[in-house]
Design an enzyme around this catalytic site. Structure first.
Site, PDB file in Angstrom:
ATOM      1  N   VAL A  84       3.812  26.551  16.645  1.00 50.94           N
ATOM      2  CA  VAL A  84       4.374  27.725  17.330  1.00 50.94           C
ATOM      3  C   VAL A  84       3.316  28.804  17.542  1.00 50.94           C
ATOM      4  CG1 VAL A  84       6.406  29.183  17.364  1.00 50.94           C
ATOM      5  CG2 VAL A  84       6.370  27.223  15.886  1.00 50.94           C
ATOM      6  N   ARG A 132       2.275  27.975   7.279  1.00 49.84           N
ATOM      7  CA  ARG A 132       2.265  29.070   6.314  1.00 49.84           C
ATOM      8  C   ARG A 132       2.785  28.555   4.977  1.00 49.84           C
ATOM      9  NH1 ARG A 132       1.708  34.174   8.396  1.00 49.84           N
ATOM     10  NH2 ARG A 132       3.076  35.117   6.850  1.00 49.84           N
ATOM     11  N   HIS A 152      27.730  34.971  38.711  1.00 43.46           N
ATOM     12  CA  HIS A 152      26.801  34.423  39.705  1.00 43.46           C
ATOM     13  C   HIS A 152      26.087  35.569  40.399  1.00 43.46           C
ATOM     14  CE1 HIS A 152      25.146  31.858  42.787  1.00 43.46           C
ATOM     15  NE2 HIS A 152      25.531  32.759  43.678  1.00 43.46           N
TER      16      HIS A 152
HETATM   17  P1  FAD Z   1       7.875  38.483   5.059  1.00 38.21           P
HETATM   18  O1  FAD Z   1       8.214  38.970   6.413  1.00 38.21           O
HETATM   19  O2  FAD Z   1       6.583  37.743   4.896  1.00 38.21           O
HETATM   20  O3  FAD Z   1       7.925  39.741   4.089  1.00 38.21           O
HETATM   21  C1  FAD Z   1       7.581  39.639   2.756  1.00 38.21           C
HETATM   22  C2  FAD Z   1       7.234  41.029   2.277  1.00 38.21           C
HETATM   23  O4  FAD Z   1       7.109  41.001   0.860  1.00 38.21           O
HETATM   24  C3  FAD Z   1       5.899  41.547   2.803  1.00 38.21           C
HETATM   25  O5  FAD Z   1       6.062  42.818   3.348  1.00 38.21           O
HETATM   26  C4  FAD Z   1       5.002  41.595   1.571  1.00 38.21           C
HETATM   27  O6  FAD Z   1       4.062  42.669   1.596  1.00 38.21           O
HETATM   28  C5  FAD Z   1       6.030  41.829   0.483  1.00 38.21           C
HETATM   29  N1  FAD Z   1       5.585  41.427  -0.849  1.00 38.21           N
HETATM   30  C6  FAD Z   1       5.034  40.244  -1.221  1.00 38.21           C
HETATM   31  N2  FAD Z   1       4.822  40.215  -2.550  1.00 38.21           N
HETATM   32  C7  FAD Z   1       5.246  41.410  -3.021  1.00 38.21           C
HETATM   33  C8  FAD Z   1       5.291  41.982  -4.313  1.00 38.21           C
HETATM   34  N3  FAD Z   1       4.907  41.301  -5.389  1.00 38.21           N
HETATM   35  N4  FAD Z   1       5.758  43.246  -4.444  1.00 38.21           N
HETATM   36  C9  FAD Z   1       6.180  43.947  -3.363  1.00 38.21           C
HETATM   37  N5  FAD Z   1       6.177  43.448  -2.110  1.00 38.21           N
HETATM   38  C10 FAD Z   1       5.730  42.181  -1.950  1.00 38.21           C
HETATM   39  N6  FAD Z   1       9.823  34.262  13.187  1.00 38.21           N
HETATM   40  C11 FAD Z   1      10.807  34.347  14.109  1.00 38.21           C
HETATM   41  O7  FAD Z   1      11.979  34.156  13.770  1.00 38.21           O
HETATM   42  N7  FAD Z   1      10.543  34.669  15.414  1.00 38.21           N
HETATM   43  C12 FAD Z   1       9.276  34.903  15.849  1.00 38.21           C
HETATM   44  O8  FAD Z   1       9.071  35.186  17.026  1.00 38.21           O
HETATM   45  C13 FAD Z   1       8.226  34.822  14.905  1.00 38.21           C
HETATM   46  N8  FAD Z   1       6.964  35.065  15.284  1.00 38.21           N
HETATM   47  C14 FAD Z   1       5.960  35.014  14.351  1.00 38.21           C
HETATM   48  C15 FAD Z   1       4.662  35.244  14.778  1.00 38.21           C
HETATM   49  C16 FAD Z   1       3.612  35.183  13.875  1.00 38.21           C
HETATM   50  C17 FAD Z   1       2.208  35.449  14.350  1.00 38.21           C
HETATM   51  C18 FAD Z   1       3.891  34.915  12.508  1.00 38.21           C
HETATM   52  C19 FAD Z   1       2.779  34.892  11.504  1.00 38.21           C
HETATM   53  C20 FAD Z   1       5.179  34.677  12.080  1.00 38.21           C
HETATM   54  C21 FAD Z   1       6.229  34.718  13.000  1.00 38.21           C
HETATM   55  N9  FAD Z   1       7.548  34.449  12.630  1.00 38.21           N
HETATM   56  C22 FAD Z   1       8.539  34.498  13.561  1.00 38.21           C
HETATM   57  C23 FAD Z   1       7.899  34.114  11.241  1.00 38.21           C
HETATM   58  C24 FAD Z   1       8.483  35.350  10.536  1.00 38.21           C
HETATM   59  O9  FAD Z   1       7.551  36.413  10.613  1.00 38.21           O
HETATM   60  C25 FAD Z   1       8.787  35.023   9.080  1.00 38.21           C
HETATM   61  O10 FAD Z   1       9.605  33.866   9.001  1.00 38.21           O
HETATM   62  C26 FAD Z   1       9.522  36.181   8.425  1.00 38.21           C
HETATM   63  O11 FAD Z   1       8.751  37.367   8.469  1.00 38.21           O
HETATM   64  C27 FAD Z   1       9.853  35.852   6.957  1.00 38.21           C
HETATM   65  O12 FAD Z   1      10.546  36.926   6.410  1.00 38.21           O
HETATM   66  P2  FAD Z   1      10.518  37.202   4.834  1.00 38.21           P
HETATM   67  O13 FAD Z   1      11.337  38.423   4.649  1.00 38.21           O
HETATM   68  O14 FAD Z   1      10.870  35.972   4.097  1.00 38.21           O
HETATM   69  O15 FAD Z   1       8.993  37.495   4.469  1.00 38.21           O
HETATM   70  P1  NAI Z   2       3.542  25.180  12.589  1.00 40.53           P
HETATM   71  O1  NAI Z   2       4.048  24.414  11.445  1.00 40.53           O
HETATM   72  O2  NAI Z   2       4.460  25.580  13.678  1.00 40.53           O
HETATM   73  O3  NAI Z   2       2.376  24.353  13.308  1.00 40.53           O
HETATM   74  C1  NAI Z   2       1.220  23.957  12.639  1.00 40.53           C
HETATM   75  C2  NAI Z   2       0.567  22.820  13.418  1.00 40.53           C
HETATM   76  O4  NAI Z   2      -0.697  22.583  12.859  1.00 40.53           O
HETATM   77  C3  NAI Z   2       1.356  21.520  13.346  1.00 40.53           C
HETATM   78  O5  NAI Z   2       1.486  20.989  14.638  1.00 40.53           O
HETATM   79  C4  NAI Z   2       0.498  20.651  12.446  1.00 40.53           C
HETATM   80  O6  NAI Z   2       0.586  19.282  12.753  1.00 40.53           O
HETATM   81  C5  NAI Z   2      -0.893  21.177  12.738  1.00 40.53           C
HETATM   82  N1  NAI Z   2      -1.872  20.969  11.683  1.00 40.53           N
HETATM   83  C6  NAI Z   2      -1.667  21.030  10.345  1.00 40.53           C
HETATM   84  N2  NAI Z   2      -2.846  20.818   9.694  1.00 40.53           N
HETATM   85  C7  NAI Z   2      -3.794  20.629  10.654  1.00 40.53           C
HETATM   86  C8  NAI Z   2      -5.187  20.389  10.615  1.00 40.53           C
HETATM   87  N3  NAI Z   2      -5.851  20.323   9.465  1.00 40.53           N
HETATM   88  N4  NAI Z   2      -5.842  20.257  11.785  1.00 40.53           N
HETATM   89  C9  NAI Z   2      -5.167  20.349  12.971  1.00 40.53           C
HETATM   90  N5  NAI Z   2      -3.841  20.574  13.064  1.00 40.53           N
HETATM   91  C10 NAI Z   2      -3.171  20.712  11.918  1.00 40.53           C
HETATM   92  O7  NAI Z   2       2.781  26.427  11.939  1.00 40.53           O
HETATM   93  P2  NAI Z   2       2.244  27.766  12.591  1.00 40.53           P
HETATM   94  O8  NAI Z   2       2.084  27.633  14.056  1.00 40.53           O
HETATM   95  O9  NAI Z   2       1.063  28.131  11.764  1.00 40.53           O
HETATM   96  O10 NAI Z   2       3.414  28.782  12.299  1.00 40.53           O
HETATM   97  C11 NAI Z   2       3.801  29.074  10.947  1.00 40.53           C
HETATM   98  C12 NAI Z   2       5.260  29.427  10.877  1.00 40.53           C
HETATM   99  O11 NAI Z   2       5.515  30.661  11.507  1.00 40.53           O
HETATM  100  C13 NAI Z   2       6.121  28.383  11.528  1.00 40.53           C
HETATM  101  O12 NAI Z   2       6.822  27.709  10.509  1.00 40.53           O
HETATM  102  C14 NAI Z   2       7.066  29.123  12.399  1.00 40.53           C
HETATM  103  O13 NAI Z   2       8.388  28.889  12.012  1.00 40.53           O
HETATM  104  C15 NAI Z   2       6.738  30.606  12.210  1.00 40.53           C
HETATM  105  N6  NAI Z   2       6.564  31.181  13.539  1.00 40.53           N
HETATM  106  C16 NAI Z   2       7.650  31.266  14.352  1.00 40.53           C
HETATM  107  C17 NAI Z   2       7.527  31.749  15.635  1.00 40.53           C
HETATM  108  C18 NAI Z   2       8.726  31.789  16.502  1.00 40.53           C
HETATM  109  O14 NAI Z   2       9.824  31.639  15.988  1.00 40.53           O
HETATM  110  N7  NAI Z   2       8.566  31.990  17.798  1.00 40.53           N
HETATM  111  C19 NAI Z   2       6.244  32.216  16.159  1.00 40.53           C
HETATM  112  C20 NAI Z   2       5.163  32.043  15.232  1.00 40.53           C
HETATM  113  C21 NAI Z   2       5.344  31.569  13.969  1.00 40.53           C
END
Ligand code: FAD
Ligand code: NAI
Length: 478
Positions: free
Chosen positions: A191, A279, A451
């Protein structure tokens, strides 16, 4: 301040902050601990989602989409533009402004609902006690009837291409490039790779995506994955499947990536490399040895369907536990947990968590794929409607892709919705609502759709399931 709470949440991402707001709404005395600091060194709520995930990535996807449309689409509408340019600094400033607005909004919502915000690092001690070390190093201890662990996740690092955070970066670094990389390597066609590869590709980077698996988007419905592969190829994302990165070298401001395809060893030179291979749960410093809970070898907490760890009063949600790492999944788990703490019988339907890839066009799904259902021995019928036959999609210049609905052949109940095309996320969400109420394809077919809307494609796909589509020839006649 009294140091006894009904609920203490550790982590204020979308799992934690939503849990804290809902807990406070339910009359539970709630505190939430967060250790994230913003650029000014101040504590900030919102977690990965708001600070370095969902929101900033969508801000850049939107900016880069507008740029690309101006470069390649506007002229089709008769709109002429001279001297098109991209000011990356301004684009990043806009993104940061949105992050600031939303994270500030979360702080305001926590306060308005009466939850106590504690900034610092939280640690679970024995006996449902939480130690908080603030940014000045002062330690305070709080007790709670319930502790919700919501500390989220961080990017996985791979030894052959460890992030140096300058030339080899993770997703956070890829949201902060101050200029458009000439050649961009992306490790992982998941993703993040597709979304952030698209951002910089649209702005002019030559993007090469190196993916270990032989199949592209292997968990998607096969028809969607096939269409997506064609689409990204047209968009010049050079996706190389079955390639394993074996080494990297940073020299003279360039990164050389070495990777293997079968027995062949290949090399590519890039200006920047994004490593996005998944992740992992983040629990550094979270648990005292005698706190009573522990994680699996892979770092996750084992929980039941209600996110209960099995240890009295200790719950874990979001990216720390099984299931997709998605913000909306984390939030709904947070709500379920606190409603159960408040004595309600809340449940979450894990079968209907939608997933979206926010590329252009978007790719979205909910429920099961055709392949999963057939493998389970379920007899299915399928309705597909192409956006090329949607008046609204064509009027918007968005005529590529399709929506596919899968229903049980015997009961007609809709079991999956998969889409690549305009507003795919919104269309699949409509299907998810209907599926939550156990809709049949026939039910959806009876509904009146405005529509012209792209939603009509969902209507037509539902009609197509039973061979009744109006705006395309049906495969079978009734
Ligand atoms: P997090 O959002 O990771 O929050 C955890 C929090 O806990 C953090 O603020 C951290 O600082 C805090 N924390 C950790 N340890 C401690 C501690 N010991 N004491 C106090 N605070 C602490 N998901 C979607 O559904 N749609 C998307 O479009 C999407 N896009 C993404 C794009 C990117 C680039 C990335 C990296 C992720 C994306 N995700 C997306 C995934 C989404 O961000 C995560 O699934 C979501 O944030 C998880 O929520 P969470 O509350 O479990 O943890
Ligand atoms: P991902 O799991 O979506 O994709 C990782 C990709 O890397 C897989 O295709 C895997 O086969 C490949 N891969 C793993 N090891 C590798 C290696 N050594 N060399 C080459 N390829 C390798 O993980 P991604 O993109 O890092 O996202 C992390 C998480 O964040 C996802 O689980 C997703 O749910 C969340 N996320 C969600 C978004 C959304 O909802 N739009 C946007 C961005 C992140």
């Amino acid at each position: 301040m009294s140091k006894d709470f009904d609920v203490i949440v550790i982590g204020s991402g979308p799992g934690g902050y939503v849990a804290a707001i809902r807990a406070a709404q339910l009359g539970l005395k709630t505190a939430i601990v967060e250790k994230w600091k913003n650029a000014e060194g101040k504590g900030v709520n919102g977690g990965t989602c708001l600070n370095t995930g969902c929101i900033p990535s969508k801000a850049l996807l939107d900016s880069s989409h507008k740029y690309e449309a101006a470069a390649h689409e506007y002229s089709k509408h008769g709109i002429g533009l001279n001297d098109l340019s991209i000011d990356v600094e301004k684009m990043l400033t806009r993104k940061e402004g949105i992050v600031k607005q939303l994270t500030g909004g979360v702080a305001g919502l926590l306060k308005a609902n009466g939850a106590t915000s504690l900034f610092g690092t939280g640690k679970l001690l024995a006996g449902k006690t939480v130690e908080v070390t603030d940014f000045e190093g002062k330690v305070s201890v709080y007790t709670a009837k319930n502790v919700i662990l919501a500390s989220g996740s961080v990017p996985v690092d791979i030894p052959p291409a460890r992030a140096d955070h300058e030339f080899i970066v993770d997703s956070t670094g890829a949201l902060e490039f101050t200029e458009v990389p000439g050649r961009l390597g992306v490790v992982g066609a998941g993703v993040i790779g597709l979304e952030l590869g698209s951002v910089w590709g649209r702005l002019g980077s030559e993007v090469v995506v190196i993916e270990a698996m032989e199949d592209f988007l292997p968990t998607m419905d096969e028809a969607i994955a096939k269409e997506a592969a064609k689409t990204f190829k047209k968009q010049d994302l050079d996706i190389r499947l079955g390639c394993t990165v074996s080494g990297s070298e940073v020299k003279d401001g360039k990164v050389t990536l070495t990777y293997k395809k079968g027995d062949e060893e290949l090399k590519e030179v890039f200006d920047k490399v994004i490593v996005c291979v998944g992740r992992r749960p983040y629990t550094d410093g979270l648990l005292a040895d005698d706190c009573g809970v522990s994680t699996t070898d892979r770092g996750f907490f084992e929980v039941d369907d209600h996110c209960f760890t099995g240890v009295d009063g200790i719950w874990a949600i979001g990216d720390l536990v099984r299931g997709p790492m998605l913000a909306h999944k984390a939030s709904e788990e947070g709500v379920m947990v606190v409603e159960r703490i408040a004595g309600q019988k809340a449940e979450m339907n894990y079968d209907l968590v939608p997933g979206v890839i926010y590329t252009h066009p978007e790719i979205a799904n909910v429920g099961k794929t055709e392949q999963e259902l057939r493998a389970e021995g379920v007899e299915v019928k399928v309705g597909v409607f192409p956006f090329a036959a949607s008046g609204r999609a064509l009027a918007s210049g968005e005529g590529s892709g399709f929506i596919k609905l899968i229903a049980d052949a015997k009961t007609d109940r809709v079991l999956g919705a998969h889409c690549i095309g305009p507003s795919a996320a919104e269309l699949v969400q409509q299907a998810a609502i209907a599926m939550e109420f156990s809709t049949s394809a026939e039910d959806l077919g009876y509904m009146v759709f405005s529509h012209p809307t792209v939603s009509e494609a969902l209507h037509e796909a539902a009609l197509a399931v039973n061979g009744h589509a109006i705006h395309m020839p049906n495969k079978k006649k009734r």
